[in-house]
Enzyme design. Structure first.
Site, short mmCIF file in Angstrom:
data_model
loop_
_atom_site.label_atom_id
_atom_site.label_comp_id
_atom_site.label_asym_id
_atom_site.label_seq_id
_atom_site.Cartn_x
_atom_site.Cartn_y
_atom_site.Cartn_z
N ASP A 153 38.13 -74.32 5.25
CA ASP A 153 36.49 -74.12 4.67
C ASP A 153 35.91 -75.29 5.17
O ASP A 153 36.50 -76.19 5.88
CB ASP A 153 36.76 -74.35 2.99
N HIS A 468 43.67 -68.81 7.97
CA HIS A 468 42.55 -68.56 7.13
C HIS A 468 41.66 -69.82 7.47
O HIS A 468 41.83 -70.88 7.16
CB HIS A 468 43.09 -68.96 5.65
N ASP A 512 50.82 -63.87 7.90
CA ASP A 512 50.08 -64.46 8.84
C ASP A 512 48.89 -63.31 8.99
O ASP A 512 48.73 -62.50 9.63
CB ASP A 512 50.71 -64.25 10.48
N GLU A 521 46.69 -71.00 5.59
CA GLU A 521 45.30 -71.75 5.98
C GLU A 521 45.89 -73.08 6.90
O GLU A 521 47.04 -73.07 7.11
CB GLU A 521 44.57 -72.46 4.74
O1 G3I Z 1 53.01 -80.55 -7.88
C1 G3I Z 1 53.50 -79.28 -8.31
C2 G3I Z 1 55.03 -79.26 -8.46
O2 G3I Z 1 55.19 -80.13 -9.40
C3 G3I Z 1 55.35 -77.87 -8.74
O3 G3I Z 1 56.65 -77.65 -8.76
C4 G3I Z 1 54.58 -76.77 -8.00
C5 G3I Z 1 54.93 -75.60 -8.22
O4 G3I Z 1 54.26 -74.49 -7.82
O5 G3I Z 1 53.61 -76.89 -7.61
C6 G3I Z 1 52.89 -78.25 -7.31
O6 G3I Z 1 51.80 -78.13 -7.32
C7 G3I Z 1 51.01 -77.67 -6.14
C8 G3I Z 1 50.06 -78.55 -5.56
O7 G3I Z 1 49.44 -77.95 -4.45
C9 G3I Z 1 51.18 -79.62 -4.88
O8 G3I Z 1 50.72 -80.25 -3.80
C10 G3I Z 1 50.45 -76.73 -6.72
O9 G3I Z 1 51.06 -75.61 -7.07
C11 G3I Z 1 49.55 -75.87 -5.69
O10 G3I Z 1 48.35 -74.96 -6.22
C12 G3I Z 1 48.48 -76.95 -4.90
O11 G3I Z 1 47.99 -76.37 -3.70
C13 G3I Z 1 47.00 -77.26 -3.07
C14 G3I Z 1 45.55 -76.09 -3.02
O12 G3I Z 1 44.55 -76.95 -2.57
C15 G3I Z 1 44.99 -75.68 -4.44
O13 G3I Z 1 44.51 -76.67 -5.22
C16 G3I Z 1 47.30 -77.70 -1.80
O14 G3I Z 1 48.26 -78.69 -2.04
C17 G3I Z 1 46.20 -78.15 -1.10
O15 G3I Z 1 46.48 -78.70 0.19
C18 G3I Z 1 45.06 -77.34 -0.98
O16 G3I Z 1 43.98 -77.83 -0.44
C19 G3I Z 1 42.91 -76.90 -0.05
C20 G3I Z 1 41.60 -77.49 -0.65
O17 G3I Z 1 41.53 -77.04 -2.02
C21 G3I Z 1 40.27 -76.77 -0.12
N1 G3I Z 1 40.41 -77.00 1.34
C22 G3I Z 1 41.50 -76.12 1.95
C23 G3I Z 1 42.84 -76.77 1.50
C24 G3I Z 1 44.19 -76.15 2.11
O18 G3I Z 1 44.33 -74.96 1.52
O1 9MR Z 2 38.52 -70.31 1.60
C1 9MR Z 2 38.96 -71.02 0.61
C2 9MR Z 2 40.39 -71.98 1.05
O2 9MR Z 2 39.73 -72.84 1.89
C3 9MR Z 2 40.89 -72.71 -0.34
O3 9MR Z 2 41.80 -73.43 0.23
C4 9MR Z 2 41.16 -71.68 -1.13
C5 9MR Z 2 41.72 -72.53 -2.49
O4 9MR Z 2 40.86 -73.41 -3.25
O5 9MR Z 2 40.03 -70.87 -1.51
C6 9MR Z 2 39.48 -70.15 -0.53
O6 9MR Z 2 38.47 -69.37 -0.92
C7 9MR Z 2 38.80 -68.18 -1.89
C8 9MR Z 2 38.42 -68.64 -3.25
O7 9MR Z 2 39.26 -69.61 -3.84
C9 9MR Z 2 38.75 -67.27 -3.85
N1 9MR Z 2 37.95 -66.04 -3.11
C10 9MR Z 2 38.26 -66.10 -1.98
C11 9MR Z 2 37.90 -67.00 -1.27
C12 9MR Z 2 38.10 -66.83 0.23
O8 9MR Z 2 38.99 -65.85 0.49
#
Ligand code: G3I
Ligand code: 9MR
Ligand code: ZN
Length: 542
Positions: A153, A468, A512, A521
């Protein structure tokens, strides 16, 4: 591309000449041959270890050790009717990859044209140049262009940016020789290493994220919602919003600005002073806001939250860096105060990042440290590394990840573990074993995994092809932008595209596919620990 996983998996790029070399077999065992590819001659013949069931990958695995092969060149491995990818054995197999991973950050630059000279077919126009609206103060608009897009994103978030910069700064401070070759970017000159040019692009943006009135730092800069998947950066024209100031953003900002104050001192005095000044201003805000913690998306903002309920680790890190850069006693005292509290001190993530504070204190040769605290942190670091060695020993793919670590962005954890091992090696007599286990993590990332996939775009025999990543989807170029580490297996299977994988062994929960944002991503902070880890290998080559 043939998508049938091969039974014999290797690091698809290659193995350093004098290092340990192991291929992992699934569903095959017995006699194997290492074949010199150009002639078809068998360079080495051996027998695999006994197979055993590996729960995390869900297969029977065994190991084929071919450490003895040290003649440089391309090889593949053969066992019965199965063959592996072709890989090379050479003194320095990872130089090109290292440059490309760093170049990945250039490809994520926001606010400038990516010109063909540097971006090749992945060129695109400048983006996200409008002034940003301060959330909650709708009449206030601020110029906040620049920096790196976070990921697939186009958001720009302070905590993740700080983690990425910290990895690169640490790599540069510890392994400067790894950055002697230039990376093709516009700023290349004969004075400043390219890695510092690249980091400065992010720092200049970060500086704009500091509220001039208070020193606090806005948590992130995004549109209200994510744009469509095929929208190129320059076509993403929705309003930009600055989310409220957070303590975690302000403290991690303070920490990396303090690092920058130290690192740029010998290249650009004025810039170094500016960074240090910003670090101190942010620190002052933190002192005035001891109570503020955590961040939640305001109701209308739906982009990545990067919430983090614990700001003690960021404050600890800021105190450590400010002390290391300035030598001022007050920061040392605050570091000790935070150190006496309980929170993770050996983590290198975007949320838990106490590890950076710990390592800053351990590497602080500039100023006096408290012996007892130093020893405690050093022992703790070594204990972490020992645990990782232990985990790796029993894992089928020689990886230290536990089941609960196959989460969103698991490849960051893979590289972070390698980082811990490499850092611990600086303080231990077990340098060789720690480095070797760290290298096992590199092998996993580059193809020695149950899916037989190289998790870096543009590299290896079977690389990730459909990340992604919006520009890779919207640019009409077949190949994805090269040099990106994909998130990797996530047993939480948190998006629709991977729902059918529920119940598979954790290491297989990956797809993939461009829609799979929870497994495939890319982000700045998944590339940077890999840059750190490879820097260690490249540095020692000279
Ligand atoms: O910390 C808990 C852990 O205690 C637990 O056992 C485990 C079980 O699922 O989950 C852990 O938390 C996870 C957390 O990341 C830890 O880093 C969450 O489930 C998981 O949903 C969360 O994911 C993050 C995601 O955003 C959703 O919030 C990713 O780390 C993070 O890298 C990702 O970042 C996104 C940005 O929001 C938007 N831009 C892209 C980026 C990459 O996808
Ligand atoms: O494209 C978005 C990605 O960068 C983020 O990591 C992710 C989780 O926050 O969300 C993706 O966007 C999706 C949104 O959360 C739900 N609708 C579909 C979007 C793209 O496929
Ligand atoms: Zn942009």
């Amino acid at each position: 591309m043939n998508s049938q996983p091969r039974y014999i998996t290797v690091n698809q790029i290659g193995y350093p000449k004098d290092a340990k070399k192991v291929a992992v077999f699934s569903e095959q065992n017995g006699q194997f041959q290492v074949v010199y590819e150009p002639t078809g001659e068998v360079a080495f013949e051996g027998t695999t270890s006994e197979p055993f069931f590996d729960e995390l990958s869900g297969t029977y695995v065994c190991h084929a050790d071919f450490t003895m092969v040290n003649e440089e060149g391309p090889y593949y491995i053969k066992c019965n009717e199965s063959t592996s990818a072709t890989f090379t054995i050479t003194k320095s197999p990872y130089n090109e990859l290292h440059t490309s991973l760093l170049k990945g950050l250039y490809f994520l630059r926001c606010g400038m044209d990516l010109e063909e000279e540097f971006a090749g077919p992945w060129k695109h126009e400048k983006c996200h140049l409008t002034e940003a609206i301060v959330y909650g103060e709708e009449n206030l608009r601020i110029e906040t262009s620049g920096g790196w897009h976070d990921a697939g994103d186009y958001g720009k978030y302070i905590g993740p940016g700080a983690k990425a910069l910290a990895d690169l700064f640490l790599a540069y401070e510890l392994y400067p020789k790894a950055f002697q070759d230039s990376t093709p970017i516009p700023e290349t000159d004969a004075i400043t290493p390219d890695v510092l040019h690249e980091c400065r692009y992010e720092l200049e943006w970060m500086l704009k994220m500091q509220d001039v009135r208070s020193g606090g730092v806005y948590h992130k800069l995004t549109t209200l919602e994510f744009p469509g998947l095929d929208v190129m950066p320059e076509d993403d024209r929705d309003d930009l919003y600055l989310s409220p100031i957070s303590a975690t953003a302000t403290a991690s900002f303070s920490a990396v600005m303090a690092m920058a104050g130290r690192i740029y001192r010998s290249f650009d005095q004025a810039f170094s002073k500016k960074c240090l000044h910003a670090a101190v201003y942010a620190w002052d805000w933190l002192q005035q806001h001891p109570e503020i913690s955590g961040f939640k998306n305001p109701p209308s903002i739906k982009t990545g939250e990067y919430g983090d309920g614990q700001d003690m680790d960021e404050r600890y890190w800021a105190a450590a860096e400010l002390y290391r850069t300035t030598g001022e006693i007050t920061y040392h005292e605050w570091f000790q105060t935070y150190a006496s509290q309980s929170f993770p001190k050996y983590e290198f993530g975007w949320a838990d990042n106490g590890g950076y504070g710990t390592i800053s204190y351990l590497l602080n040769k500039e100023h006096p440290v408290i012996d007892e605290l130093y020893m405690e942190l050093k022992t703790g670091m070594l204990r972490e590394a020992d645990k990782l060695v232990c985990e790796g020993k029993t894992d089928g793919y020689l990886l230290s990840l536990k089941e609960e670590e196959y989460i969103w962005g698991s490849n960051m954890i893979v590289m972070n573990h390698a980082m811990i091992l490499i850092l611990a090696a600086h303080f231990s007599e077990k340098e060789e074993i720690f480095s070797s286990v760290a290298l096992d993590h590199v092998h996993y990332l580059l193809g020695r995994n149950v899916l037989d996939i190289c998790y870096v775009t543009g590299f290896g025999d079977r690389p990730v092809m459909n990340p992604h990543h919006r520009p890779s989807i919207g640019d009409n170029v077949n190949e994805p932008v090269p040099g990106f580490v994909s998130g990797g297996p996530n047993k939480g299977v948190q998006d629709e595209a991977v729902k059918h994988l529920i119940g598979l062994p954790p290491a297989q929960c990956f797809l993939d596919h461009m829609d799979s944002y929870s497994t495939n991503e890319i982000t700045i902070y998944w590339n940077t620990p890999a840059v750190f880890v490879l820097s260690n290998w490249i540095h020692r080559d000279f």
